[in-house]
Motif scaffolding. Structure first.
Motif, mmCIF file in Angstrom:
data_model
loop_
_atom_site.group_PDB
_atom_site.id
_atom_site.type_symbol
_atom_site.label_atom_id
_atom_site.label_comp_id
_atom_site.label_asym_id
_atom_site.label_seq_id
_atom_site.Cartn_x
_atom_site.Cartn_y
_atom_site.Cartn_z
ATOM 1 N N SER A 87 0.812 -1.214 0.000
ATOM 2 C CA SER A 87 0.000 0.000 0.000
ATOM 3 C C SER A 87 0.845 1.264 0.000
ATOM 4 O O SER A 87 0.478 2.256 -0.608
ATOM 5 C CB SER A 87 -0.941 0.002 1.206
ATOM 6 N N GLY A 88 1.962 1.268 0.718
ATOM 7 C CA GLY A 88 2.808 2.455 0.765
ATOM 8 C C GLY A 88 4.161 2.108 1.351
ATOM 9 O O GLY A 88 4.332 1.050 1.959
ATOM 10 N N TYR A 89 5.108 3.020 1.161
ATOM 11 C CA TYR A 89 6.424 2.794 1.761
ATOM 12 C C TYR A 89 7.147 4.121 1.963
ATOM 13 O O TYR A 89 6.982 5.061 1.189
ATOM 14 C CB TYR A 89 7.272 1.843 0.909
ATOM 15 N N ALA A 90 7.914 4.172 3.040
ATOM 16 C CA ALA A 90 8.759 5.326 3.352
ATOM 17 C C ALA A 90 10.181 4.831 3.518
ATOM 18 O O ALA A 90 10.406 3.771 4.108
ATOM 19 C CB ALA A 90 8.284 6.015 4.621
ATOM 20 N N VAL A 91 11.126 5.599 3.008
ATOM 21 C CA VAL A 91 12.542 5.236 3.089
ATOM 22 C C VAL A 91 13.291 6.345 3.805
ATOM 23 O O VAL A 91 13.114 7.526 3.498
ATOM 24 C CB VAL A 91 13.143 5.013 1.683
ATOM 25 N N GLY A 92 14.122 5.964 4.766
ATOM 26 C CA GLY A 92 14.935 6.919 5.497
ATOM 27 C C GLY A 92 16.175 7.316 4.714
ATOM 28 O O GLY A 92 16.287 7.045 3.514
ATOM 29 N N PRO A 93 17.142 7.928 5.377
ATOM 30 C CA PRO A 93 18.347 8.398 4.685
ATOM 31 C C PRO A 93 19.148 7.245 4.089
ATOM 32 O O PRO A 93 19.354 6.223 4.748
ATOM 33 C CB PRO A 93 19.149 9.092 5.800
ATOM 34 N N TRP A 94 19.579 7.423 2.855
ATOM 35 C CA TRP A 94 20.419 6.423 2.214
ATOM 36 C C TRP A 94 21.852 6.540 2.726
ATOM 37 O O TRP A 94 22.337 7.642 2.994
ATOM 38 C CB TRP A 94 20.412 6.601 0.697
ATOM 39 N N SER A 95 22.518 5.407 2.859
ATOM 40 C CA SER A 95 23.916 5.397 3.279
ATOM 41 C C SER A 95 24.651 4.309 2.522
ATOM 42 O O SER A 95 24.046 3.435 1.893
ATOM 43 C CB SER A 95 24.038 5.170 4.788
#
Length: 250
Positions: free
Chosen positions: A153-161
């Motif tokens: 349904s949805g997705y959130a991604v934090g800071p890439w490293s």
């Protein structure tokens, strides 16, 4: 119902926020189920959505045993499913959303079966996936959940490293500052990189720029309106968003 009719029914259920009965009247086997999933996604792409990612399901060995399956299932992510880190998720049209913490991979090169899957990875990040089955009460057969794009349904991604060690990292989920679930990245097939290798095998290939969600690191948590959600993966950082309240969407 045939493939086109099943895809239309699932699409309509998602758009209206009304569940279908998980009564076994859906596709009968996984081949038919993936055909329905493809037809469902085709409807959404025709409305202007754009594919952005690939997600895995049943990456918990215990869940696989519970469902009586021997392989993972997979679905697709689109740009309209993206939730900005720290942003707002409108849940007024969702049926019974839940949220689970994950590890996300960003591909810098084409991911192909065989070889070292991490060679294709540009970055990693903590992530949250919102699942919302279009079947009543989250009750469904294996083919039904596949047809329903694995409840994505949805997705959130934090800071890439930069990629580093991902095995057995501590994971937690908080709702409104209260601890809801704890776990480890080891719950994802023993190591998230194994999920990435499985994604390559199942997809055949995935293009640069694709986001791959490796699977849940804890049990999914019910996600009511007016809730602030935060997940932390040790060594990777945090990701968060807030759901709207009914008053904000009368």
């Amino acid at each position: 119902m045939n493939t086109v009719e099943l895809a239309a029914a699932l699409d309509a259920a998602a758009l209206a926020g009304r569940a279908l009965p998980g009564d076994g009247s859906g596709p009968r086997d996984t081949d038919d189920a993936y055909a329905v999933q493809a037809a469902l996604l085709a409807r959404r792409l025709a409305r202007g959505e754009r594919l952005t990612g690939f997600k895995l399901g049943f990456t918990s060995l215990a869940k696989m045993r519970q469902m009586g399956v021997r392989d993972l299932i997979h679905g697709r992510l689109t740009d309209r499913m993206e939730i900005p880190d720290g942003g707002i998720l409108d849940v007024s049209r969702l049926i019974h959303p839940r949220v689970e913490p994950e590890v996300a991979f960003l591909l810098g090169d084409t991911l192909l079966p065989g070889g070292d899957p991490m060679a294709a990875v540009a970055a990693v990040a903590p992530a949250l996936e919102v699942i919302d089955s279009r079947y009543d009460g989250f009750r469904f057969s294996l083919p039904e959940v596949i047809a329903d794009n694995t409840s994505a349904s949805g997705y959130a991604v934090g800071p890439w490293s930069a990629p580093g060690e991902l095995g057995n990292l501590g994971v937690l989920v908080e709702l409104d500052g209260r601890l809801a679930e704890t776990g480890s990245t080891a719950a994802i097939l023993g190591h998230p990189v194994r999920a990435l290798a499985a994604a390559a095998r199942l997809a055949g290939s995935l293009a640069p720029g694709t986001v791959v969600l490796a699977g849940a690191a804890t049990a999914a948590v019910p996600l009511p309106p007016g809730t602030h959600v935060r997940a932390e993966v040790a060594g990777l950082g945090t990701v968060r968003f807030t759901t709207t309240t009914p008053e904000e969407h009368p």
